[in-house]
Scaffold this motif. Structure first.
Motif, PDB file in Angstrom:
ATOM      1  N   GLY A 145       0.814  -1.219   0.000  1.00  0.00           N
ATOM      2  CA  GLY A 145       0.000   0.000   0.000  1.00  0.00           C
ATOM      3  C   GLY A 145       0.841   1.261   0.000  1.00  0.00           C
ATOM      4  N   CYS A 146       2.172   1.085  -0.108  1.00  0.00           N
ATOM      5  CA  CYS A 146       3.088   2.250  -0.120  1.00  0.00           C
ATOM      6  C   CYS A 146       3.698   2.477  -1.505  1.00  0.00           C
ATOM      7  N   ALA A 147       3.128   1.850  -2.530  1.00  0.00           N
ATOM      8  CA  ALA A 147       3.593   1.972  -3.929  1.00  0.00           C
ATOM      9  C   ALA A 147       4.997   1.410  -4.138  1.00  0.00           C
ATOM     10  N   VAL A 148       5.399   0.451  -3.311  1.00  0.00           N
ATOM     11  CA  VAL A 148       6.738  -0.145  -3.457  1.00  0.00           C
ATOM     12  C   VAL A 148       6.824  -0.953  -4.761  1.00  0.00           C
ATOM     13  N   GLY A 149       5.806  -1.793  -5.024  1.00  0.00           N
ATOM     14  CA  GLY A 149       5.802  -2.603  -6.247  1.00  0.00           C
ATOM     15  C   GLY A 149       5.881  -1.736  -7.493  1.00  0.00           C
ATOM     16  N   LYS A 150       5.071  -0.692  -7.487  1.00  0.00           N
ATOM     17  CA  LYS A 150       5.030   0.258  -8.608  1.00  0.00           C
ATOM     18  C   LYS A 150       6.419   0.872  -8.835  1.00  0.00           C
ATOM     19  N   ASN A 151       7.081   1.258  -7.738  1.00  0.00           N
ATOM     20  CA  ASN A 151       8.410   1.881  -7.835  1.00  0.00           C
ATOM     21  C   ASN A 151       9.488   0.881  -8.252  1.00  0.00           C
ATOM     22  N   LEU A 152       9.346  -0.373  -7.819  1.00  0.00           N
ATOM     23  CA  LEU A 152      10.290  -1.410  -8.278  1.00  0.00           C
ATOM     24  C   LEU A 152      10.233  -1.528  -9.800  1.00  0.00           C
ATOM     25  N   LEU A 153       9.010  -1.496 -10.349  1.00  0.00           N
ATOM     26  CA  LEU A 153       8.859  -1.612 -11.810  1.00  0.00           C
ATOM     27  C   LEU A 153       9.348  -0.357 -12.520  1.00  0.00           C
ATOM     28  N   TRP A 174     -10.607 -10.832  -8.232  1.00  0.00           N
ATOM     29  CA  TRP A 174     -10.772  -9.719  -9.174  1.00  0.00           C
ATOM     30  C   TRP A 174     -10.192  -8.426  -8.631  1.00  0.00           C
ATOM     31  N   GLU A 175     -10.344  -8.207  -7.309  1.00  0.00           N
ATOM     32  CA  GLU A 175      -9.742  -7.011  -6.688  1.00  0.00           C
ATOM     33  C   GLU A 175      -8.218  -7.092  -6.772  1.00  0.00           C
ATOM     34  N   TYR A 176      -7.696  -8.289  -6.496  1.00  0.00           N
ATOM     35  CA  TYR A 176      -6.242  -8.473  -6.537  1.00  0.00           C
ATOM     36  C   TYR A 176      -5.723  -8.300  -7.966  1.00  0.00           C
ATOM     37  N   ARG A 177      -6.450  -8.886  -8.914  1.00  0.00           N
ATOM     38  CA  ARG A 177      -6.061  -8.781 -10.331  1.00  0.00           C
ATOM     39  C   ARG A 177      -5.993  -7.310 -10.763  1.00  0.00           C
ATOM     40  N   LYS A 178      -6.964  -6.510 -10.298  1.00  0.00           N
ATOM     41  CA  LYS A 178      -7.015  -5.087 -10.661  1.00  0.00           C
ATOM     42  C   LYS A 178      -5.774  -4.356 -10.133  1.00  0.00           C
ATOM     43  N   ILE A 179      -5.410  -4.647  -8.893  1.00  0.00           N
ATOM     44  CA  ILE A 179      -4.224  -4.028  -8.275  1.00  0.00           C
ATOM     45  C   ILE A 179      -2.960  -4.469  -9.013  1.00  0.00           C
ATOM     46  N   MET A 180      -2.902  -5.762  -9.325  1.00  0.00           N
ATOM     47  CA  MET A 180      -1.748  -6.334 -10.034  1.00  0.00           C
ATOM     48  C   MET A 180      -1.584  -5.664 -11.405  1.00  0.00           C
ATOM     49  N   GLU A 181      -2.698  -5.521 -12.105  1.00  0.00           N
ATOM     50  CA  GLU A 181      -2.673  -4.936 -13.450  1.00  0.00           C
ATOM     51  C   GLU A 181      -2.223  -3.474 -13.391  1.00  0.00           C
ATOM     52  N   LYS A 182      -2.720  -2.753 -12.406  1.00  0.00           N
ATOM     53  CA  LYS A 182      -2.362  -1.339 -12.238  1.00  0.00           C
ATOM     54  C   LYS A 182      -0.863  -1.201 -11.949  1.00  0.00           C
ATOM     55  N   MET A 183      -0.358  -2.097 -11.106  1.00  0.00           N
ATOM     56  CA  MET A 183       1.064  -2.073 -10.766  1.00  0.00           C
ATOM     57  C   MET A 183       1.912  -2.365 -12.006  1.00  0.00           C
ATOM     58  N   MET A 184       1.519  -3.389 -12.785  1.00  0.00           N
ATOM     59  CA  MET A 184       2.266  -3.736 -14.000  1.00  0.00           C
ATOM     60  C   MET A 184       2.195  -2.600 -15.031  1.00  0.00           C
ATOM     61  N   ASN A 185       1.061  -1.934 -15.111  1.00  0.00           N
ATOM     62  CA  ASN A 185       0.914  -0.773 -16.009  1.00  0.00           C
ATOM     63  C   ASN A 185       1.947   0.308 -15.677  1.00  0.00           C
TER      64      ASN A 185
END
Length: 210
Positions: free
Chosen positions: A109-117, A150-161
């Protein structure tokens, strides 16, 4: 193909403290950090620490980590697709797979995954690759997050985007086995047409069987 790796880093301020997101790192560097005991998604932490240190030293291998002080609290891996998976059949030197991405619960929830990508894609050499990731719902921490598929998939997709990966259709049986599973892909600006066509043939291997 020459595998060029250019180090990048950024600071991320979170409610849990400031973390450094950096890489690609050498195996020696990865091994020199502590590895958080809550990084348990794929195997026991000490085994996973050893595994990602080894991936870091593969010619095509890339490890980007998020660390709090001297402790790795998240990471992402890039390497050639598993020889047992259909993606390796394309025999493309310019295709790598985002194999694993993990962040400890404390920093979710701290945008760590997003920043790793985002840090992964700062390296210009990534424009030479087709980058794929296969998302299977049985790898997701549904219990720990309390989310449905579906909620998890949405978060996963947003992070990969955030790393420029987009949903791509495929007839791969494992991906097709559940509608929440998906293939996500980023095609670098310098990838040639022949490579893209070979990749497309692997995505749809059953199209001529009907």
């Amino acid at each position: 193909m020459e595998h060029i790796k250019t180090y990048n880093a950024k600071e991320l301020k979170t409610p849990q403290g400031t973390i450094i997101v950096e890489g690609p790192l050498s195996g020696e560097k990865v091994a020199s950090f502590e590895f958080h005991k809550d990084l348990v998604a794929f195997r026991q932490p000490h085994q996973q620490h050893k595994a990602i240190s080894e991936i870091a030293d593969l010619p095509e291998g890339r490890i980007i980590v998020a660390r709090h002080h001297n402790t790795i609290i998240g990471y992402v891996t890039f390497l050639y697709p598993d020889p047992l998976e259909r993606w390796s059949e394309a025999k493309l030197e310019n295709m790598i797979e985002l194999g694993a991405i993990e962040v400890i619960p404390q920093f979710r929830g701290c945008a760590v995954g997003k920043n790793l990508l985002q840090v992964s894609m700062m390296d210009d050499a990534m424009q030479d690759y087709i980058i794929i990731t296969t998302e299977y719902y049985w790898h997701w921490d549904l219990k720990g997050t309390g989310l449905n598929v579906w909620e998890y998939r949405k978060i996963m997709e947003k992070m990969m985007n955030a790393g420029g990966l987009e949903w791509f259709a495929t007839d791969d049986p494992e991906i097709s086995s559940h509608p929440a599973n998906c293939l996500m892909v980023r095609i670098g600006k310098r990838v040639d047409n022949e490579s893209i066509q070979r990749f497309d043939r692997i995505r749809f291997m059953n199209r001529f069987m009907y």
